[in-house]
Design a protein around this motif. Structure first.
Motif, PDB file in Angstrom:
ATOM      1  N   PHE A 183      16.564 -23.891  -2.999  1.00 48.94           N
ATOM      2  CA  PHE A 183      17.089 -24.894  -3.911  1.00 48.94           C
ATOM      3  C   PHE A 183      18.549 -25.198  -3.589  1.00 48.94           C
ATOM      4  O   PHE A 183      19.355 -24.299  -3.348  1.00 48.94           O
ATOM      5  CB  PHE A 183      16.967 -24.393  -5.352  1.00 48.94           C
ATOM      6  N   LEU A 184      18.903 -26.498  -3.602  1.00 43.16           N
ATOM      7  CA  LEU A 184      20.286 -26.907  -3.359  1.00 43.16           C
ATOM      8  C   LEU A 184      20.922 -27.471  -4.630  1.00 43.16           C
ATOM      9  O   LEU A 184      21.846 -26.870  -5.174  1.00 43.16           O
ATOM     10  CB  LEU A 184      20.345 -27.940  -2.223  1.00 43.16           C
ATOM     11  N   THR A 185      20.442 -28.622  -5.106  1.00 41.73           N
ATOM     12  CA  THR A 185      21.065 -29.255  -6.268  1.00 41.73           C
ATOM     13  C   THR A 185      20.017 -29.987  -7.107  1.00 41.73           C
ATOM     14  O   THR A 185      18.905 -30.250  -6.657  1.00 41.73           O
ATOM     15  CB  THR A 185      22.140 -30.284  -5.845  1.00 41.73           C
ATOM     16  N   ASP A 186      20.423 -30.341  -8.326  1.00 42.58           N
ATOM     17  CA  ASP A 186      19.552 -31.112  -9.218  1.00 42.58           C
ATOM     18  C   ASP A 186      19.603 -32.600  -8.913  1.00 42.58           C
ATOM     19  O   ASP A 186      18.640 -33.320  -9.194  1.00 42.58           O
ATOM     20  CB  ASP A 186      19.968 -30.902 -10.678  1.00 42.58           C
ATOM     21  N   THR A 187      20.731 -33.075  -8.362  1.00 43.94           N
ATOM     22  CA  THR A 187      20.905 -34.512  -8.164  1.00 43.94           C
ATOM     23  C   THR A 187      21.368 -34.815  -6.747  1.00 43.94           C
ATOM     24  O   THR A 187      21.935 -33.949  -6.054  1.00 43.94           O
ATOM     25  CB  THR A 187      21.952 -35.074  -9.147  1.00 43.94           C
ATOM     26  N   PHE A 188      21.155 -36.063  -6.339  1.00 45.48           N
ATOM     27  CA  PHE A 188      21.625 -36.488  -5.022  1.00 45.48           C
ATOM     28  C   PHE A 188      23.148 -36.494  -4.954  1.00 45.48           C
ATOM     29  O   PHE A 188      23.729 -36.125  -3.924  1.00 45.48           O
ATOM     30  CB  PHE A 188      21.088 -37.884  -4.694  1.00 45.48           C
ATOM     31  N   THR A 189      23.807 -36.905  -6.038  1.00 46.57           N
ATOM     32  CA  THR A 189      25.268 -36.931  -6.046  1.00 46.57           C
ATOM     33  C   THR A 189      25.850 -35.560  -5.764  1.00 46.57           C
ATOM     34  O   THR A 189      26.794 -35.413  -4.970  1.00 46.57           O
ATOM     35  CB  THR A 189      25.785 -37.451  -7.404  1.00 46.57           C
ATOM     36  N   ALA A 190      25.295 -34.530  -6.399  1.00 46.96           N
ATOM     37  CA  ALA A 190      25.776 -33.168  -6.169  1.00 46.96           C
ATOM     38  C   ALA A 190      25.539 -32.740  -4.721  1.00 46.96           C
ATOM     39  O   ALA A 190      26.382 -32.084  -4.106  1.00 46.96           O
ATOM     40  CB  ALA A 190      25.093 -32.205  -7.132  1.00 46.96           C
ATOM     41  N   TYR A 191      24.385 -33.130  -4.157  1.00 48.60           N
ATOM     42  CA  TYR A 191      24.128 -32.780  -2.760  1.00 48.60           C
ATOM     43  C   TYR A 191      25.093 -33.493  -1.822  1.00 48.60           C
ATOM     44  O   TYR A 191      25.603 -32.906  -0.863  1.00 48.60           O
ATOM     45  CB  TYR A 191      22.687 -33.123  -2.355  1.00 48.60           C
ATOM     46  N   TYR A 192      25.365 -34.768  -2.097  1.00 50.18           N
ATOM     47  CA  TYR A 192      26.264 -35.524  -1.230  1.00 50.18           C
ATOM     48  C   TYR A 192      27.663 -34.894  -1.216  1.00 50.18           C
ATOM     49  O   TYR A 192      28.318 -34.846  -0.177  1.00 50.18           O
ATOM     50  CB  TYR A 192      26.334 -36.984  -1.697  1.00 50.18           C
ATOM     51  N   ARG A 193      28.086 -34.396  -2.349  1.00 46.27           N
ATOM     52  CA  ARG A 193      29.382 -33.704  -2.396  1.00 46.27           C
ATOM     53  C   ARG A 193      29.354 -32.437  -1.551  1.00 46.27           C
ATOM     54  O   ARG A 193      30.319 -32.117  -0.853  1.00 46.27           O
ATOM     55  CB  ARG A 193      29.740 -33.373  -3.844  1.00 46.27           C
ATOM     56  N   LEU A 194      28.243 -31.706  -1.614  1.00 47.03           N
ATOM     57  CA  LEU A 194      28.115 -30.512  -0.772  1.00 47.03           C
ATOM     58  C   LEU A 194      28.183 -30.886   0.703  1.00 47.03           C
ATOM     59  O   LEU A 194      28.842 -30.208   1.504  1.00 47.03           O
ATOM     60  CB  LEU A 194      26.794 -29.803  -1.057  1.00 47.03           C
ATOM     61  N   LEU A 195      27.473 -31.948   1.073  1.00 52.52           N
ATOM     62  CA  LEU A 195      27.453 -32.404   2.462  1.00 52.52           C
ATOM     63  C   LEU A 195      28.856 -32.715   2.958  1.00 52.52           C
ATOM     64  O   LEU A 195      29.261 -32.279   4.045  1.00 52.52           O
ATOM     65  CB  LEU A 195      26.563 -33.645   2.569  1.00 52.52           C
ATOM     66  N   ILE A 196      29.628 -33.443   2.154  1.00 52.42           N
ATOM     67  CA  ILE A 196      30.966 -33.841   2.562  1.00 52.42           C
ATOM     68  C   ILE A 196      31.919 -32.643   2.573  1.00 52.42           C
ATOM     69  O   ILE A 196      32.676 -32.449   3.524  1.00 52.42           O
ATOM     70  CB  ILE A 196      31.506 -34.947   1.635  1.00 52.42           C
ATOM     71  N   THR A 197      31.878 -31.837   1.520  1.00 52.36           N
ATOM     72  CA  THR A 197      32.842 -30.730   1.423  1.00 52.36           C
ATOM     73  C   THR A 197      32.565 -29.621   2.423  1.00 52.36           C
ATOM     74  O   THR A 197      33.459 -28.833   2.729  1.00 52.36           O
ATOM     75  CB  THR A 197      32.862 -30.143   0.000  1.00 52.36           C
ATOM     76  N   HIS A 198      31.350 -29.544   2.968  1.00 54.90           N
ATOM     77  CA  HIS A 198      31.063 -28.579   4.026  1.00 54.90           C
ATOM     78  C   HIS A 198      31.341 -29.161   5.413  1.00 54.90           C
ATOM     79  O   HIS A 198      31.062 -28.505   6.431  1.00 54.90           O
ATOM     80  CB  HIS A 198      29.619 -28.086   3.944  1.00 54.90           C
ATOM     81  N   LEU A 199      31.877 -30.374   5.451  1.00 50.58           N
ATOM     82  CA  LEU A 199      32.362 -31.009   6.683  1.00 50.58           C
ATOM     83  C   LEU A 199      31.269 -31.212   7.727  1.00 50.58           C
ATOM     84  O   LEU A 199      31.573 -31.460   8.892  1.00 50.58           O
ATOM     85  CB  LEU A 199      33.497 -30.172   7.303  1.00 50.58           C
ATOM     86  N   GLY A 200      30.010 -31.078   7.328  1.00 46.58           N
ATOM     87  CA  GLY A 200      28.936 -31.233   8.308  1.00 46.58           C
ATOM     88  C   GLY A 200      28.903 -30.119   9.337  1.00 46.58           C
ATOM     89  O   GLY A 200      28.371 -30.302  10.436  1.00 46.58           O
ATOM     90  N   LEU A 201      29.448 -28.950   8.998  1.00 46.93           N
ATOM     91  CA  LEU A 201      29.449 -27.830   9.937  1.00 46.93           C
ATOM     92  C   LEU A 201      28.023 -27.398  10.274  1.00 46.93           C
ATOM     93  O   LEU A 201      27.116 -27.535   9.441  1.00 46.93           O
ATOM     94  CB  LEU A 201      30.219 -26.649   9.344  1.00 46.93           C
ATOM     95  N   PRO A 202      27.782 -26.877  11.475  1.00 49.49           N
ATOM     96  CA  PRO A 202      26.418 -26.501  11.862  1.00 49.49           C
ATOM     97  C   PRO A 202      25.821 -25.479  10.901  1.00 49.49           C
ATOM     98  O   PRO A 202      26.479 -24.505  10.522  1.00 49.49           O
ATOM     99  CB  PRO A 202      26.606 -25.897  13.268  1.00 49.49           C
TER     100      PRO A 202
END
Length: 294
Positions: A183-202
């Motif tokens: 499980f990652l997040t309840d919403t797409f917005t929360a996931y998008y923030r994770l994607l950006i704040t993790h800088l797209g690292l491998p």
């Protein structure tokens, strides 16, 4: 061209800053980072979203719908320069509407009686106190691929109650290469923030699994620390970053200095070293204590 589109996406920096939450400036100022690239895409039109919903019998969540009305997909990459070589490192992606496709439940191999994803269903992995019920490969869930994760797994938009899919029944899950759900997040917005704040690292999605990211990925995490708002997920094994690398030095050319090994003679038992190294004197066998020259 973007100028011909009725609702122009715009290629100005304020638009890109809004889309990437300003992370491009952070990357461009980081040591060794080069070629920060965003592939700009036209926004999806409302009839395209309606067509997708009718075709798949699922209603897109409002935040994901608004995202597609801003840009029909997202792809941002950045590289690092090691010595004279440029190495692709960061990658952030959200599939376009046309690539937001359902995971196929048909046979994985073009052979008679071949196994399907539904055959891999593990009913032992049910919901726990800390985790919601995991998605199912059969008709109980409807699963769409949001991000292919460069082959390291799949981030999926999951409709938990099958078709017809309702927007309020969606969650974002990560399917690893062993076909286990996380499980990652309840919403797409929360996931998008994770994607950006993790800088797209491998392999950053593996930070949300029980086994974590690989040792190699940890090195990159140590050099380019994600801007996470939930740092407990990453600090649990902070001390296990084996090599504490200095980003300001790692990108410089390294000239190895070869240090010659000292060769020493093998000493006989009881021998003494003289000024030149080897044993120079020994006692006589008669025990008189007079030195005998060799």
């Amino acid at each position: 061209m973007e100028e011909t589109s009725p609702p122009p996406l715009g290629s100005s920096k304020p638009h890109l800053e809004k889309l990437t939450l300003g992370v491009t400036r952070i990357l461009e100022s980081s040591p060794g980072v080069t070629e920060v690239t965003i592939i700009e895409k036209l926004p999806a039109e409302r009839h395209m979203i309606s067509s997708w919903e009718q075709k798949n019998n699922c209603v897109l969540p409002e935040d994901l719908k608004n995202f597609y009305l801003m840009t029909n997909g997202f792809h941002m990459t950045w590289n690092v320069k090691l010595d004279e070589h440029t190495v692709p490192l960061g990658s952030m992606a959200i599939n376009s509407l046309s690539k937001l496709t359902q995971l196929n439940r048909s046979s994985m191999y073009s052979l008679p009686n071949a196994p399907t994803l539904a055959d891999l269903e593990d009913d032992m992995q049910e919901a726990s106190e800390n985790q919601p019920e995991k998605p199912h490969f059969d008709s109980r869930s409807v699963i769409f691929e949001l991000d292919p994760c460069n082959g390291n797994g799949k981030v999926c938009l999951v409709y938990k109650r099958g078709k017809p899919g309702l927007a309020q029944d969606t969650e974002i899950w990560f399917l690893d290469r062993a076909l286990y759900w996380h499980f990652l997040t309840d919403t797409f917005t929360a996931y998008y923030r994770l994607l950006i704040t993790h800088l797209g690292l491998p392999q950053w999605q593996y930070a949300f699994t029980s086994y974590g990211i690989s040792p190699q990925a940890k090195q990159w995490f140590n050099m380019y620390k994600p801007i996470t708002y939930n740092t407990n997920l990453l600090t649990e094994e902070t001390d296990s970053f084996v090599n504490k690398l200095d980003p300001s030095k790692v990108f410089k050319s390294k000239n190895k200095t070869i240090i010659p090994k000292k060769k020493g003679p093998v000493q006989p038992a009881g021998g003494q070293k003289g000024p030149s190294g080897p044993a120079s004197t020994s006692k006589s066998s008669s025990g008189s204590g007079n030195p005998v020259r060799k």
